[in-house]
Write an enzyme that holds these catalytic residues in place. Structure first.
Site, PDB file in Angstrom:
ATOM      1  CG  HIS A  79      -2.002  -1.208   1.328  1.00  0.00           C
ATOM      2  ND1 HIS A  79      -3.069  -1.154   0.814  1.00  0.00           N
ATOM      3  CD2 HIS A  79      -1.784  -2.364   1.677  1.00  0.00           C
ATOM      4  CE1 HIS A  79      -3.983  -2.173   0.868  1.00  0.00           C
ATOM      5  NE2 HIS A  79      -3.047  -2.973   1.232  1.00  0.00           N
ATOM      6  CG  ASN A 152      -7.851  -4.385   0.903  1.00  0.00           C
ATOM      7  OD1 ASN A 152      -7.370  -3.633   1.196  1.00  0.00           O
ATOM      8  ND2 ASN A 152      -7.367  -5.685   1.062  1.00  0.00           N
ATOM      9  CG  HIS A 343      -2.899  -1.400  14.633  1.00  0.00           C
ATOM     10  ND1 HIS A 343      -3.111  -2.726  14.040  1.00  0.00           N
ATOM     11  CD2 HIS A 343      -1.907  -1.720  15.763  1.00  0.00           C
ATOM     12  CE1 HIS A 343      -2.426  -3.404  15.057  1.00  0.00           C
ATOM     13  NE2 HIS A 343      -1.909  -2.843  16.124  1.00  0.00           N
TER      14      HIS A 343
HETATM   15 FE1  HDD Z   1      -2.584  -4.995   5.447  1.00  0.00          FE
HETATM   16  C1  HDD Z   1      -0.972  -1.852   5.419  1.00  0.00           C
HETATM   17  C2  HDD Z   1      -5.606  -3.683   4.145  1.00  0.00           C
HETATM   18  C3  HDD Z   1      -4.080  -8.001   5.308  1.00  0.00           C
HETATM   19  C4  HDD Z   1       0.274  -6.067   7.086  1.00  0.00           C
HETATM   20  N1  HDD Z   1      -3.283  -3.091   4.691  1.00  0.00           N
HETATM   21  C5  HDD Z   1      -2.574  -1.969   4.690  1.00  0.00           C
HETATM   22  C6  HDD Z   1      -3.324  -0.866   4.301  1.00  0.00           C
HETATM   23  C7  HDD Z   1      -4.447  -1.140   4.029  1.00  0.00           C
HETATM   24  C8  HDD Z   1      -4.455  -2.773   4.356  1.00  0.00           C
HETATM   25  C9  HDD Z   1      -5.685  -0.614   3.417  1.00  0.00           C
HETATM   26  C10 HDD Z   1      -2.890   0.705   3.942  1.00  0.00           C
HETATM   27  C11 HDD Z   1      -2.963   1.637   5.157  1.00  0.00           C
HETATM   28  C12 HDD Z   1      -2.526   2.877   4.967  1.00  0.00           C
HETATM   29  O1  HDD Z   1      -3.423   3.368   4.139  1.00  0.00           O
HETATM   30  O2  HDD Z   1      -1.657   3.334   5.496  1.00  0.00           O
HETATM   31  N2  HDD Z   1      -4.275  -5.623   4.771  1.00  0.00           N
HETATM   32  C13 HDD Z   1      -5.271  -4.907   4.483  1.00  0.00           C
HETATM   33  C14 HDD Z   1      -6.589  -5.542   4.591  1.00  0.00           C
HETATM   34  C15 HDD Z   1      -6.106  -7.190   4.887  1.00  0.00           C
HETATM   35  C16 HDD Z   1      -4.610  -6.938   5.060  1.00  0.00           C
HETATM   36  C17 HDD Z   1      -8.055  -5.404   4.202  1.00  0.00           C
HETATM   37  C18 HDD Z   1      -6.886  -8.414   4.725  1.00  0.00           C
HETATM   38  C19 HDD Z   1      -8.117  -8.421   5.037  1.00  0.00           C
HETATM   39  N3  HDD Z   1      -1.984  -6.842   5.872  1.00  0.00           N
HETATM   40  C20 HDD Z   1      -2.666  -7.849   5.824  1.00  0.00           C
HETATM   41  C21 HDD Z   1      -1.929  -8.817   6.603  1.00  0.00           C
HETATM   42  C22 HDD Z   1      -0.705  -8.478   6.872  1.00  0.00           C
HETATM   43  C23 HDD Z   1      -0.713  -7.114   6.760  1.00  0.00           C
HETATM   44  C24 HDD Z   1      -2.228 -10.395   6.798  1.00  0.00           C
HETATM   45  C25 HDD Z   1       0.469  -8.917   7.941  1.00  0.00           C
HETATM   46  C26 HDD Z   1       0.458 -10.196   8.527  1.00  0.00           C
HETATM   47  N4  HDD Z   1      -0.765  -4.030   5.957  1.00  0.00           N
HETATM   48  C27 HDD Z   1       0.012  -4.855   6.385  1.00  0.00           C
HETATM   49  C28 HDD Z   1       1.620  -3.816   6.957  1.00  0.00           C
HETATM   50  C29 HDD Z   1       0.991  -2.535   6.371  1.00  0.00           C
HETATM   51  C30 HDD Z   1      -0.328  -2.814   5.681  1.00  0.00           C
HETATM   52  C31 HDD Z   1       2.782  -4.271   6.357  1.00  0.00           C
HETATM   53  C32 HDD Z   1       1.938  -1.919   5.470  1.00  0.00           C
HETATM   54  C33 HDD Z   1       1.976  -0.326   5.826  1.00  0.00           C
HETATM   55  C34 HDD Z   1       1.190  -0.315   6.963  1.00  0.00           C
HETATM   56  O3  HDD Z   1       0.856  -1.455   7.284  1.00  0.00           O
HETATM   57  O4  HDD Z   1       1.090   0.533   7.768  1.00  0.00           O
HETATM   58  O5  HDD Z   1       1.568  -3.788   8.009  1.00  0.00           O
END
Ligand code: HDD
Length: 717
Positions: A79, A152, A343
């Site tokens: 993202h 999402n 978060h």
């Molecule tokens: Fe995630 C970012 C949505 C599964 C780990 N996620 C992130 C963002 C969105 C989502 C919208 C961007 C937030 C922003 O605008 O800063 N993610 C989802 C959805 C998931 C999902 C809807 C499943 C239903 N994500 C998911 C899993 C993991 C992560 C299973 C790790 C175990 N996601 C992250 C992250 C991020 C992230 C690496 C990257 C940047 C951040 O968090 O701030 O931690």
């Protein structure tokens, strides 16, 4: 009521003030160093003589360059590319029966929000129109603390357990040897992973559909994906699924357009969101919930904890409970959009988690990633992340601590500080987790109720119109067609055949391959103690819902006929008929759409009435893919437009992408595909002024625009 309004206003103002600290758009300030020393010369470094070497002593130069050298922070691992806006959320009626969440009680309360949309796979500098899921993350600044709904634009996810997330992302990101391709899933590592993981099939159907190439961030749905819980004051729990429904309807572009937009304007979505808000066209979504009583947990043919499943709206309808309006662009991209830290674990009393294993893994990941991205456990002190609720605790110090804590106490319990900060009782808003009973063996395992990977993929495919099915088939032909490894394509065909035989056959036809008669058995990923059980062999459970209109963008009831904020290109040249332009422009603006005059050069052109007409864009800059419809006014410009390759391409492309084309006379289209067609004159979506009586022309054009696309122009597959 007066108090309620005041309270709502206060909470909005507080956030706005918080965010305005250190605003740097002052018009009366002198330039200083970071230490506040006034700078006399910011153009020349300190040198030994006019032509001499720069001196190390020059602290002004060193401070400026050192700060510059450190301007970048790591981009988000996923993202990375996003854009965001401020706004507010308002509930329509109290949700007290289901949840004690403060922001869902009072219809008079406007809770400030900051919402960030994103693509998943591409880097910060990639294109907006990649085929990808879009992130839809909302931070509610509630009086009880920040609540983040990090969702999402697709209601399901690729994998069932967070332990596979690093693998999924490694597979979809550019390949590690050559960093290619950027912001694209059409490459071997992605499809290798997907073809070995049948649980991805439902989400793959969504990602291959046009949902993955939205027309605008303002025209896409949002979903919380996981099943969450609502908890009321009596501590009763209901399961809940969150939906965001856009007021402008759910719309997409077609894949050929998406690829061309990426070249013409890679900021297409960001610019659209920014300009809509600047122009006062505030995007709006309604929040819907599917509420399921605790007692119904096991009544469905899928598991509510499985994030690869939806709850069909036919089984549990979506109840609309409030609205979100985005009405202010950020002042500073880095400070706000880049530094905002979402978060899914930021919850408030009244909302709680379920045991969805994907959600559980996310609860660890988001704080962890902010530590490396924002560099400090004090990221909550960055203005965009600050809560508007009073915040006291015994957390102290660390990199870049902003707060100056006063007093000796930084522990609990204490007597020297009079016991402060105190723990809140539940009736004072103290958070307690839902008291769910858990009695289980410790296992590395997955419930058998998670092993149906195909039936909802089939439900999704069956719910689409033929046009939408064709787009999915073409998307798969494109994606798999780009692979080097035949074995991956064949494995994918095997999986697709378990979703729908025709789907697999049609994709195979495009790839010049045969669907395997018996699909390759997936590797048993659930090794360890359960390897012998073969529990992971996918099975298909008959679904009670066979087709759901809510899943199709064309059949979807939220598909809106409004043309508000749509962009119409007026193709013009010297001698164009001004009266026609005025009539169409007025009618479009009345319907909320925008007209842009496109001409061979910028500046002005002379109309047939002898006036100067201001040009918005030249043919060099404009392109059909950046517009929703085209209008070619009459006058003496027909000759020019018929001999101009760019104008002809403009019209042909609008035709190819099934858009509305309006023209004062049919002859203006003489050099386009449209003119060559046998059934010319009769085509839907081609509106000719000379054939309608004058009064109806603009109305017919606007009505046709409300249909958005005329899919019958697309060839059968
Ligand atoms: Fe995630 C970012 C949505 C599964 C780990 N996620 C992130 C963002 C969105 C989502 C919208 C961007 C937030 C922003 O605008 O800063 N993610 C989802 C959805 C998931 C999902 C809807 C499943 C239903 N994500 C998911 C899993 C993991 C992560 C299973 C790790 C175990 N996601 C992250 C992250 C991020 C992230 C690496 C990257 C940047 C951040 O968090 O701030 O931690």
């Amino acid at each position: 009521m007066k108090n309620v309004k005041k309270h709502a206003q206060d909470s909005e103002n507080r956030k706005q003030q918080d965010l305005k600290v250190n605003k740097s758009d002052a018009t009366d300030q002198m330039m200083t160093t970071d230490q506040g020393l006034k700078i006399n010369d910011d153009t020349n470094s300190l040198k030994a003589g006019e032509r001499g070497p720069s001196l190390l002593e020059d602290f002004i130069l060193r401070e400026k360059i050192t700060h510059f050298d450190h301007e970048r922070i790591p981009e988000r691992i996923v993202h990375a590319r996003g854009s965001a806006a401020h706004g507010y959320f308002q509930v329509y009626e109290s949700m007290e029966k289901y949840t004690k969440a403060g922001f869902l009680q009072d219809p008079g309360l406007k809770t400030p929000v900051f919402t960030r949309f994103s693509t998943v796979a591409g880097s910060r500098g990639s294109t907006d129109l990649a085929r990808d899921i879009r992130g839809f993350a909302v931070k509610f600044y509630t009086e009880q603390g920040n609540y983040d709904l990090v969702g999402n634009n697709v209601p399901v996810f690729f994998i069932q357990d967070a332990i596979k997330f690093p693998d999924l992302i490694h597979a979809v990101k550019p390949e590690p040897n050559n960093e290619m391709p950027q912001a694209a899933s059409a490459h071997d590592t992605f499809w290798d992973f997907i073809s070995l993981m049948p649980e991805t099939m439902h989400t793959i159907m969504w990602v291959m559909s046009d949902r993955a190439i939205p027309r605008s961030l303002r025209m896409m749905e949002g979903f919380g994906v996981h099943t969450f819980r609502f908890i009321n004051a009596k501590n009763e729990s209901h399961f809940v699924k969150f939906h965001w429904k856009p007021k402008l309807g759910t719309h997409a572009v077609v894949w050929d357009e998406a690829q061309k937009i990426s070249g013409k304007n890679s900021d297409f979505h960001r610019q659209d969101l920014w300009e809509a808000i600047e122009n006062g066209n505030f995007p709006e979504w309604e929040l819907g919930v599917q509420i399921i009583p605790e007692a119904d947990e096991h009544k469905f043919e899928f598991d509510l904890l499985d994030p690869t499943k939806i709850v069909p709206e036919e089984l549990v309808p979506v109840t609309i409970i409030g609205k979100m309006v985005l009405n202010r662009n950020p002042d500073n991209f880095f400070a706000e959009t880049e530094q905002v830290a979402f978060h899914p674990g930021h919850i408030v009393p009244g909302i709680d988690f379920t045991n969805d294993p994907l959600l559980q893994g996310r609860l660890f990941s988001y704080t962890d990633t902010q530590l490396s991205r924002l560099g400090s456990p004090n990221f909550h002190e960055i203005p965009i992340n600050r809560t508007i609720a009073p915040m006291f605790n015994n957390q102290r110090d660390g990199h870049m601590r902003q707060e100056i804590n006063v007093g000796r106490g930084s522990y609990h319990p204490n007597s020297l500080g009079g016991g402060c900060p105190f723990q809140a009782k539940i009736d004072e808003g103290g958070f307690t987790s839902f008291n769910e009973r858990i009695d289980a063996h410790k296992v590395r395992d997955r419930s058998e109720s998670f092993s149906d990977h195909f039936s909802q993929a089939t439900l999704f495919f069956n719910s689409q119109t033929q046009v939408e099915k064709n787009h999915i088939i073409k998307a798969l032909r494109f994606e798999l067609g780009k692979l080097e490894t035949i074995a991956i394509k064949t494995r994918m065909l095997g999986l697709l055949s378990q979703i729908d035989k025709t789907l697999a056959d049609k994709v195979a036809q495009g790839l010049g391959l045969k669907v395997p008669s018996s699909p390759e058995k997936p590797i048993n990923h659930g090794v360890g103690a359960n390897a012998d059980k073969q529990k992971y062999e996918p099975k298909k459970v008959t679904q009670s819902v066979k087709s759901s209109d809510a899943l199709s963008m064309i059949k979807n009831k939220t598909l809106s006929k409004t043309i508000a904020t749509r962009q119409v290109a007026f193709l013009c040249s010297e001698g164009v008929h001004q009266a026609s332009i005025n009539a169409m422009k007025t009618a479009l603006e009345k319907a909320g759409a925008t007209a842009k005059v496109i001409a061979p050069h910028l500046g002005t052109i002379k109309t047939s009435e002898g006036n100067e007409l201001a040009v918005d864009q030249s043919f060099l800059i404009a392109a059909s893919v950046l517009f929703d419809a085209v209008y070619i006014p009459g006058g003496k410009n027909a000759g020019f437009l018929n001999s101009n390759a760019e104008a002809i391409e403009f019209i042909n492309e609008a035709y190819k992408h099934c858009k509305v084309i309006g023209a004062d006379e049919f002859e203006i289209l003489a050099k386009t595909h449209i003119y060559d067609k046998e059934d010319k004159n009769e085509e839907e979506g081609i509106i000719i002024n000379s054939k309608t009586n004058d009064k109806n022309f603009t109305k017919e054009f606007i009505d046709a625009m409300g249909n958005h696309r005329f899919w019958n122009r697309e060839a059968e597959l």
